[in-house]
Scaffold this motif. Structure first.
Motif, short mmCIF file in Angstrom:
data_model
loop_
_atom_site.label_atom_id
_atom_site.label_comp_id
_atom_site.label_asym_id
_atom_site.label_seq_id
_atom_site.Cartn_x
_atom_site.Cartn_y
_atom_site.Cartn_z
N TRP A 1 0.80 71.86 45.40
CA TRP A 1 2.04 71.75 44.54
C TRP A 1 1.82 72.62 43.18
CZ3 TRP A 1 6.28 69.45 43.77
CH2 TRP A 1 6.64 68.91 42.62
N ASP B 1 35.99 99.84 23.27
CA ASP B 1 36.40 99.28 21.96
C ASP B 1 35.75 99.82 20.66
OD1 ASP B 1 38.78 97.69 22.44
OD2 ASP B 1 37.65 96.90 23.71
N ALA C 1 44.64 104.55 33.85
CA ALA C 1 45.51 103.57 34.25
C ALA C 1 46.75 104.11 34.81
CB ALA C 1 46.23 102.71 33.06
N ILE D 1 4.80 75.13 42.17
CA ILE D 1 5.56 75.02 41.04
C ILE D 1 5.32 76.55 40.25
CG2 ILE D 1 5.02 74.39 38.51
CD1 ILE D 1 4.46 71.61 39.73
N GLN E 1 8.37 78.72 39.32
CA GLN E 1 8.58 79.33 37.78
C GLN E 1 8.87 80.92 37.80
OE1 GLN E 1 5.17 77.63 35.86
NE2 GLN E 1 6.28 75.81 35.16
N GLN F 1 16.39 84.13 35.85
CA GLN F 1 17.13 84.34 34.62
C GLN F 1 17.07 85.70 33.86
OE1 GLN F 1 14.90 81.53 32.33
NE2 GLN F 1 15.93 79.77 32.91
N VAL G 1 41.67 106.09 28.80
CA VAL G 1 42.20 104.68 29.59
C VAL G 1 43.45 104.80 30.12
CG1 VAL G 1 42.66 102.51 28.94
CG2 VAL G 1 40.52 103.31 28.35
N PRO H 1 35.07 102.14 17.72
CA PRO H 1 35.95 102.67 16.87
C PRO H 1 36.51 104.05 17.65
CG PRO H 1 34.27 102.09 15.47
CD PRO H 1 33.87 101.48 17.03
N ARG H 2 35.53 104.59 18.23
CA ARG H 2 35.90 106.02 18.68
C ARG H 2 35.10 106.55 19.81
NH1 ARG H 2 39.41 110.07 18.55
NH2 ARG H 2 38.14 111.92 19.23
N PHE I 1 31.76 96.32 28.52
CA PHE I 1 33.00 95.93 28.14
C PHE I 1 33.01 96.42 26.49
CE2 PHE I 1 33.70 93.14 31.32
CZ PHE I 1 35.09 93.35 31.64
N GLN I 2 32.17 96.55 25.74
CA GLN I 2 32.38 96.91 24.36
C GLN I 2 32.53 98.12 24.31
OE1 GLN I 2 28.78 94.99 22.92
NE2 GLN I 2 29.73 93.46 21.79
N ALA J 1 38.80 108.02 23.72
CA ALA J 1 38.95 106.83 24.73
C ALA J 1 40.18 106.39 25.16
CB ALA J 1 38.03 105.66 23.93
N ASP J 2 41.21 106.23 23.98
CA ASP J 2 42.54 105.76 24.37
C ASP J 2 43.19 106.64 25.56
OD1 ASP J 2 41.63 105.13 21.91
OD2 ASP J 2 43.25 105.75 20.90
N THR K 1 27.16 93.99 31.32
CA THR K 1 28.54 93.67 31.44
C THR K 1 29.22 93.76 30.14
OG1 THR K 1 28.05 92.15 33.02
CG2 THR K 1 30.18 92.31 32.61
N VAL K 2 28.50 92.94 29.10
CA VAL K 2 29.11 92.89 27.88
C VAL K 2 29.14 94.25 27.10
CG1 VAL K 2 28.71 92.13 25.26
CG2 VAL K 2 28.54 90.59 27.59
#
Lengths: 127, 480, 621, 498
Positions: free
Chosen positions: C549, C582, C606, C553, C557, C564, C602, C584-585, C578-579, C598-599, C574-575
């Motif tokens: 047992w 955005d 597209a 366990i 764990q 996790q 993108v 500033p430059r 994504f960040q 960046a603009d 991922t975050v």
């Protein structure tokens, strides 16, 4: 291939418009100087105007106002040209507005380079 | 009709009233809370009597192209009764418990508000209303979970709300699919899917169960419940042992019996697996409980285990199983609330929350520990307490369904319950505490009285289960 | 109505005791048990004619506690009321030494109530109700000392009893559900459930622990009566299967199973008892062994069908007798204990000088349990022996072995009690100091000896007239249960048969020789290795399981931590991904063409994506 | 008289704000008058919009057609107030009034100086007029012009705060929006080159006849339109200008930008896609799939980005990106339920997002705090504001009985009709995300200990504006009857060509 080249030569205004559009777009997107960006926009818009005006053009045609009584004559479609007048007006006002903004930017940041402005970021902000 | 409205909205009205009473006016607030809680319970009783008498009570209106209907059937009435009656106890207990706590106004306002939401779940007449109140219940109980405002509480609150929202999302998903397949969401009358056996129902049922299973704390989805134990004890007692978790269980009962109908579910291949999911939760929950040291967490895992008793009964799809489920729902709630009340008294009076440090607590708080022991006996499934009957009928149901190993699972869980909790009791009576910092004797009457009354009620029901049998019978007859 | 009142009487007593502040002069348990005894006499009188009393609370519902008394129940309540009376005489004196007498008395009265209720239950659920109540209230006896050992014993007792209760509950469920297979399972569960209570091997493990740590009156009652509730339950289970019928249809295995279990129980109990040094533990193992007799008797009764009345009568008779002498034995050991504070047999010795009265009374009890002629044990053992030999003659061949084991157990019993008596009262006087002031044991110390004397008197009474008790109550009770030829069989039985007496005496002699040999060879000091005893096996198994047992366990764990961490890492990635557009430059991601913002990136991306999309969608224009 | 109003209604509704907006700069010293004028124009706008809607509903969807200067269709510019146009006009009107109310009295604080207030209002009314024009016009070039007007006024609004950052954001917005306009104009050009028409109806007819002659040009037109309007309406990877622009604008401006301006471009995209290209052509080129895909990506990405923000207004701005995803997704569903849901969602998001931005603006104005974690205890100090914020958050999450739910419900039903479960999952996940990024605000505002300083709700007009919006959220959620009916009609109108 030959056909394609023929087509390109015959439709040269469109090809030119396309090239100018790309030049304009690249200028806007790749330059960091605000003035160059503005100019790029103007170039882009000019490309569109050329395309429009070219679409109304008919080879050998003339403006309807020149010999309006002759129903046989080949007329150039005047509508696109008329529309483009509006377009130019819009474009000019955009430029004017952009210039005003550039002025403000220059006053606050002391530069017209967007990259530097971005680097300065929030230090200048919220005085 | 009026009973329904009054029962349902007493809580909300009380919440508003309490919200208007300034923080300092304690007596007035207590009075108000009591009045509204009691009135809600009273009207629920009246409503339930009507419903059991076979009266058809329905309020429906067309809002936003969807029918919103409230129509308590016997099952809803039973749930309503449980919730509103226990609310009175919890309110009284809270008076004692919150005596020296801050933010009483918020606490009581949201306590009453969540009563309305729970009753809304109980009385809902179709899936949309059920979904609405289910979602609102999450929001109205959230402030109670984070009542301590500590970072741990906030974390627990985040977990709680996230789990609940994802569950609610699954329910919405399933509801939409149900609507687009059948065009009908009403509970009362024939089940929605009656005669509509089609592929995909397996998945739909699973989706529903996953959605409601979050609140019902079915095991892979249970993590929020132990975390939410940072809430004040009356809240843990009422919401996380009864109201909130029951809303999930109730949702599953609704889905199985009113949306799908037991006949259709019986024809789905998934119906062979479902009882085993519940059985797994029963065993795993209580086994995990044995490893917890904080009393409330241990109780929480026990809750997880016991909620699946009800689900197990529902998933047997047999009349005895359903009877057991309903019986267990009623009887378990009284005892679990009492258990949490005891835990609250202990932590309030001695400051101990960990089992390993509760040596000798029983000496200082004999009545509390007596109540605790009695409730534990019930949880194990020993006779003079009412939970035995739930277990008994559940075993009957599983045997009737031809799945007698499930009955062994119930027995096994009873034994593990004993292993899990008897040492707590023994420990509490053993040895002398060095520093018994009990304030003013045993405890204030406001906290002790509800606990003992609940235990006595459980005892009486356990000895004479006929007292609540008509209700159980009405529920079962509604579906079979 | 009478039936409902009987269990309530002790409850009232308990309530009074609970509310009473100080210890008054009135011995409330005594008064209560006296009242119960009188009531039980009434009940006995009422049912003796063959009528059956029945009472049910006038409430509707799926379950209402209901009571029913036939002759068997009446015998049992009479017995229990009597024993309680005796013990309540004894316990005030004893509990002065043990301390916390009030708790003990209250729990005793509660247990009394539940035992009475259990014997009077009309249906299995009511029986279960009182069974559980009994478990809980007698738990307080076991755990009375609150030391480590007591708590361990308490856990053993409680967990086993709870399991038994749950088994019985499941059995009830299965019994009502119809099919033959399920009914068979229900019988098995009943046997297991009641068997746990009755100390049936291999479910007896709780018993030695519990009986040895409880305060002596508690142990006495546990051994004398509480385990009999299990036996009583088994009798009722036999009723389900059908006493006196040939079990060819339903459960032909039931009788055999009980015989086998009973034999094993006898043997296990007695063997374990021989090597005990703790007096109460020894007695506890003998309880197991004697329960084996009873279970064996019941099994024989079922096995032989219509001819099995001897088995049943013997079993019931032995229940009564065992209750008497086992209580007496415990009480006697208790008297020694309160004066010497010692239960280790090897540390005692030669006490007959100081405790002459006790020694005499103990002798009666010891002779009773070993089955010496002229005492009560002889009577019931003789009946059982007849039953066994009857079975060995008519039944399957292996029954011979049962008979042999029966004899061996008899010898073992004699041996171990010789040891007990020898080591305590005879033998070398020990230099043990008397811990308490009241050395003058010679004096008739009121309650303690009165209680033992009462028991001894009854034992002798039964021993002298062994046919009285079966004739008056047990046989009618058995007849009521379905053994139609019971009275006939009993009339044919002559207790003072010479061969029986002689065989008994031989058994006793052999027992003493074994005892002597054992003491000399020190074989009684042998500690069996863990793998032989069931308890040891259980411990090994438990250790194994818990190791697995823990391992599981740990694995779990590690796994959850891994999951996790991975999830957290992924989310962070991922975050961040994504960040960055955005910022500033920054550049879009890591791509940074010379001067392209960046603009721009993108936008161009597209547009290109759209074109690719169309091309993919419409390769053929 | 009544007939005169009815026939001229479409032009009236556009002209009224435009006309007033040109007067305003002359009144720049009399701010009270300016404010009242704007509010009354908005009230008039609501009245007209409601009247228009009632007429359209009474006519069972028959559009009101107005020909400018009396020139008939192929030559003249045509205004066509069908169900779709009326729907959007209504949306503009009901959001416009509360925003105008909110601006009353405290605008000079945000804009910088009293003198700039009138200019701000000029731009505001210009934007409203242009948006209404977009709603009603039936002429492609007209669309371009109005889009430009709207863009310029938007940029103006963004830059109206006297902060360097405002200028920066505005410039960035201007550049990108102009690129978008160029793409739009290019797209219009291609359509014109193929069809020779600028009137949508005629262009559409012609296009469906001859598109097979030059399919590649039609592709290009599609792409130009998608990119152009995509940039302007901040469809996900093209949204980069939006967070800055929306977060530096004054509160009412961000409300109207997020609530209406973005929707206006989306609306134009919708019109171009369905009225010019037509659903069948969309399906030929799989544009609907692009839209659904873009919508899903936008929902997920926008939500995650919103979660990562710590400033309140930026979080709301990213939330707009996510919500635009819903609308785009609905455009791509090509069935009545999906389109109706999308339109209703457009309206409800307009209302909700304005409420959110207005209350956020009020909070930022009063406290001067931008970050969410600094908002502790605001709920008790500013009850009305936070109540509005809470109600609209719940609406955005999609609690039944609030307006967001109905839109989502129909979107869900629409996506189920396409037998595709992925959008359904994404929509629901979006709600969960939405709750995840909005509830911390509410929690901090209500359940954290309040600071001691003296904070108060904003003034009466602002409160009225917030309450008005909250009531609208509830009303739209409980009795959406005729509005939903109108959305359904509009969806039917869009699909009529199919």
């Amino acid at each position: 291939m030959r056909e394609l080249i023929d087509k390109l030569i015959v439709n040269y205004p469109y090809v030119a418009a396309l090239i100018i559009f790309v030049i304009g777009a690249m200028t806007v997107l790749t330059r960091s100087n605000v003035f160059k960006k503005l100019l790029g926009i103007n170039i882009m818009e000019s490309a569109i105007f050329i395309m429009f005006v070219a679409s109304g053009n008919i080879r050998g045609g003339s403006a309807p106002i020149l010999n309006g009584n002759n129903s046989e004559a080949l007329f150039i479609n005047p509508l696109p040209s008329a529309l483009m007048l509006t377009g130019i007006v819009v474009s000019v006002s955009v430029s004017a507005f952009a210039l005003a903004l550039i002025l403000r930017l220059y006053r606050s940041y002391g530069t017209t380079d967007l990259r530097r402005i971005a680097l300065m970021g929030n230090e200048v902000a919220d005085k | 009709m009026f009973n329904l409205i009054l029962a349902l909205f007493s809580g909300a009205a009380g919440s508003l009233t309490v919200g208007l009473i300034p923080e300092s006016k304690n007596r007035l607030r207590k009075l108000t809370v009591l009045i509204f809680a009691v009135s809600s319970a009273l009207f629920s009783w009246m409503l339930a009597i009507d419903v059991f008498a076979g009266e058809n009570i329905r309020i429906a209106c067309e809002l936003g192209r969807l029918t919103f209907s409230l129509e308590p059937d016997p099952m809803g009435a039973v749930f309503g009764l449980i919730a509103s009656s226990l609310w009175v106890f919890a309110a009284v207990y809270s008076f004692g418990y919150m005596e020296k706590k801050k933010n009483k106004r918020t606490y009581f306002a949201f306590l009453l508000l969540s009563l309305t939401m729970t009753l809304g779940v109980a009385f809902s007449g179709n899936l949309v209303v059920l979904y609405l109140f289910y979602e609102l219940l999450t929001f109205s109980t959230y402030p109670l979970v984070i009542h301590e405002r500590s970072s741990e509480a906030v974390k627990a609150g985040r977990k709680y709300i996230l789990y609940s929202l994802i569950g609610a999302g699954a329910i919405l998903f399933a509801t939409v699919i149900t609507y687009s397949w059948s065009g009908n969401l009403e509970f009362v009358g024939e089940p929605v899917f009656k005669g509509l056996l089609r592929p995909g129902l397996n998945g739909l049922l699973l989706l529903f169960i996953a959605g409601f299973g979050v609140k019902a704390a079915v095991i892979p989805l249970h993590r929020w419940l132990p975390a939410a134990m940072v809430a004040p004890t009356p809240v843990s007692a009422l919401l996380h042992a009864v109201a909130v978790v029951y809303s999930g269980v109730f949702g599953i009962l609704r889905v199985v019996y009113s949306v799908f109908g037991h006949e259709i579910v019986g024809q789905l291949s998934i119906s062979n697996i479902l009882p085993w999911i519940a059985a797994f939760t029963i065993l795993a929950g209580i086994i995990i409980a044995t490893r917890q040291d904080v009393l409330k967490r241990r109780l929480a895992y026990q809750t997880i285990s016991h909620l699946s008793y009800i689900l197990l009964g529902a998933f047997t799809l047999k009349s005895w199983g359903l009877a057991g489920a309903v019986f267990h729902m009623i009887s378990y709630s009284t005892l679990k609330v009492a258990l949490f009340f005891c835990a609250g008294i202990i932590s309030e009076k001695t400051g101990e929350t960990n089992i390993s440090r509760m040596q000798g607590v029983g000496r200082s708080l004999p009545k509390t520990m007596f109540a605790f022991s009695a409730a534990i006996m019930g949880m194990i499934g020993m006779l003079p307490l009412n939970t035995f009957w739930g277990k008994y009928y559940l075993m009957k149901g599983s045997v009737e369904a031809g799945k007698w190993p499930l009955a062994l699972v119930l027995i096994g869980s009873g034994i593990i319950n004993a292993i899990c909790f008897i040492p707590v009791i023994v420990n509490a009576f053993r040895g002398e505490r060095e520093k018994v910092s009990v304030e003013r004797g045993e405890s204030s009457l406001l906290m002790l009285a509800p606990t003992l009354v609940l235990i006595i009620i459980s005892l009486i029901i356990g000895l004479v289960p006929g007292l609540i049998w008509p209700g159980v019978e009405a529920v079962v007859k509604g579906f079979y | 109505m009478l039936l409902a009142i009987i269990p309530v009487v002790p409850l009232i007593g308990a309530l009074i005791l609970f509310l009473k502040r100080d210890n008054g002069f009135i011995n409330i348990p005594f008064v209560t048990s006296g009242a119960a005894l009188i009531l039980s006499v009434f009940a006995l009188k009422n049912v003796s004619g063959g009528t059956i009393l029945y009472f049910k609370f006038p409430v509707n519902g799926p379950f209402v506690p209901s009571f029913r008394a036939d002759l068997l129940s009446a015998v049992f309540i009479f017995l229990s009321a009597f024993l309680w009376l005796v013990v309540s005489l004894y316990s005030p004196g004893y509990m002065k030494h043990e301390g916390r007498g009030k708790v003990f008395e209250i729990s005793t009265l509660f247990t009394f109530a539940s035992v009475l209720g259990g014997f009077l239950a009309a249906d299995l659920l009511t029986l279960l109700l009182f069974f559980e109540l009994m478990t809980v209230s007698s738990f307080f006896w076991v755990i009375h000392k609150w030391d480590k050992e007591a708590i361990k014993a308490g856990y053993f007792y409680l967990f086993y009893s709870i399991t038994g209760g749950l088994f019985i509950a499941l059995g009830i469920v299965l019994k009502n559900s119809g099919t033959e297979m399920q009914t068979a399972w229900s019988i098995i569960l009943f046997v297991a459930g009641f068997g746990i209570k009755a100390g049936m091997a291999p479910l007896h493990l709780w018993l030695p622990h519990a009986h040895s740590v409880a305060p002596t009156p508690g142990s006495a009652l546990l051994s004398g009566l509480l385990i009999k509730v299990g036996a009583y339950g088994l009798i009722r289970v036999g009723q389900l299967a059908g006493w006196g019928t040939n079990l060819t249809m339903g459960f032909p295995w039931l009788g055999v199973a009980l015989i086998v279990l009973g034999t094993i129980t006898m043997l296990t109990g007695v063997l374990a008892a021989l090597i005990q040094s703790h007096a109460k533990r020894l007695l506890a193992y003998h309880s197991i062994s004697q329960m084996g007799y009873i279970i064996l008797g019941l099994g024989l009764g079922l096995y032989m069908g219509g001819d099995g009345s001897l088995g049943l009568i013997g079993a019931v008779y032995h229940i009564v007798n065992h209750a008497l002498f086992k209580v007496a034995l415990f009480l006697g050991v208790g008297i020694i204990y309160i004066h010497t504070k010692e239960t280790d047999l090897y540390k005692l010795g030669g006490l007959w000088r100081r405790f002459p009265l006790t020694a005499v009374l103990m002798l009666v009890a010891v002779l009773g349990i070993t089955g010496a002629p002229g005492l009560n044990g002889y009577a019931s053992k003789t009946i059982l022996h007849h039953a066994v030999s009857q079975a060995a003659e008519t039944g399957q061949p292996w029954m011979i072995w049962v008979e042999r084991v029966f004899s061996v157990v008899g010898i073992g019993t004699a041996a171990s009690f010789s040891k007990l008596y020898y080591l305590i009262f005879l033998g070398k006087p020990s230099n043990i100091k008397e811990k308490s002031a009241e050395v003058k044991e010679v004096k008739f110390s009121s309650g303690l000896h009165l209680a033992m004397g009462l028991l001894a008197a009854v034992m002798i009474g039964i021993g002298i007239k062994p046919e009285l008790l079966p004739g008056t109550v047990i046989v009618p009770a058995a007849e009521k249960l379905g053994m139609e030829n019971a009275s006939l069989v009993l009339n044919n039985l002559f207790f003072w048969n010479m061969s029986d007496i002689i065989s008994m005496i031989i058994t006793l002699m052999l027992g003493m020789i074994v005892c002597w040999a054992g003491l000399k060879s020190r074989i009684f000091h042998w500690h069996p290795p863990a793998w032989i005893t069931i308890e040891g096996l259980g411990r090994i198994a438990f250790a194994g399981i818990s190791a697995v047992w823990q391992k599981a366990i740990k694995c779990y764990q590690t796994f959850t931590v891994f999951v996790q961490d991975t999830a957290k890492g992924l989310i962070n990635r991922t975050v961040m991904a994504f960040q960055s557009p955005d910022k500033p430059r920054g550049a879009a991601g890591k791509v940074r063409l010379a001067g392209i913002s960046a603009d721009a990136a993108v936008l161009i991306m597209a547009f290109i994506l759209l074109v690719i999309w169309y091309t993919l969608m419409h390769l053929k224009p | 008289m009544r007939e005169m109003i009815t026939t001229n209604l479409p032009v009236f509704i556009i002209i009224a704000p435009l006309f007033v907006s040109f007067i305003l700069p002359t009144l720049s010293k009399r701010i009270k008058l300016v404010e009242n004028l704007v509010i009354s124009v908005e009230i008039l706008g609501i009245a007209l919009a409601v009247y228009l809607v009632s007429i359209i509903l009474a006519q069972r969807g028959m559009p009101l057609i107005y020909q400018m200067g009396g020139w008939s269709a192929p030559w003249g510019i045509e205004l066509k107030a069908g169900s779709l146009g009326a729907f959007f006009a209504l949306a503009i009107a009901i959001v416009g009034l509360p925003v105008a109310l909110f601006s009353k009295g405290n605008l000079s604080v945000e804009v910088g100086a009293e003198g700039r207030t009138a200019r701000y209002y000029t731009l505001y009314l210009l934007l409203i007029g242009a948006l209404t024009g977009m709603a009603l016009t039936n002429d492609l070039f007209n669309v371009y012009v109005l889009v430009e007007v709207a863009t310029l006024s938007c940029v103006g609004l963004v830059s109206s705060q006297k902060r360097p950052q405002a200028a920066k954001a505005a410039f960035r917005y201007l550049i990108l929006a102009t690129i978008g306009s160029a793409f739009v104009l290019g797209g219009i050009g291609f359509i014109y080159i193929i069809t020779g028409h600028l009137n949508m109806g005629f262009a559409s007819q012609k296009l469906s006849d001859i598109w097979q002659n030059n399919p590649r040009v039609v592709w290009t037109a599609f792409s130009f339109m998608l990119v152009g309007f995509g940039v302007k309406s901040a469809v996900f990877p093209l949204h980069i200008w939006l967070p800055d622009a929306h977060s530096v604008a004054p509160a009412p401006a961000s409300a109207v930008l997020s609530g209406l301006a973005v929707k206006g471009y989306l609306f134009c995209l919708l019109k171009v896609l369905y009225f010019v290209f037509g659903p069948s052509l969309m399906q030929v080129y799989s544009v609907h799939r692009i839209l659904v895909l873009a919508g899903m990506i936008a929902i997920v990405a926008g939500s995650i980005l919103a979660l990562a923000q710590s400033e309140l207004k930026r979080r709301l701005a990213f939330s707009t990106v996510a919500q635009v995803g819903y609308i785009i997704l609905g455009f791509g569903l090509v069935n009545t339920k999906g389109l109706a849901g999308s339109l209703f969602y457009l309206l409800s998001h307009a209302v909700i997002k304005s409420a959110l931005f207005l209350s956020a603006g009020a909070i930022v104005n009063v406290t001067g705090k931008k970050h969410i974690k600094d908002l502790a205890g605001i709920g008790k100090k500013m009850p009305v504001t936070m109540a509005a914020f809470t109600i609209s958050s719940l609406g955005l999450v999609g609690i039944p009985l609030l307006s967001g739910f109905i839109g989502k419900w129909n979107l869900l039903l629409g996506s189920l009709e396409t037998e595709n479960l992925l959008p359904v999952i994404v929509i629901i996940a979006g709600s969960v995300f939405c709750a995840a990024y909005l509830f911390p605000v509410i929690r901090i505002a209500y359940f954290e200990p309040a600071p001691d300083n003296d904070l108060k709700d904003p003034g009466l007009p602002q409160k009225i504006a917030l309450i008005l919006l909250s009531i609208m959220i509830i009303v739209l959620g409980t009795v959406p009857g005729s509005v939903l009916e109108l959305a359904n009609r509009a969806a039917a109108e869009l699909l009529a060509v199919l």
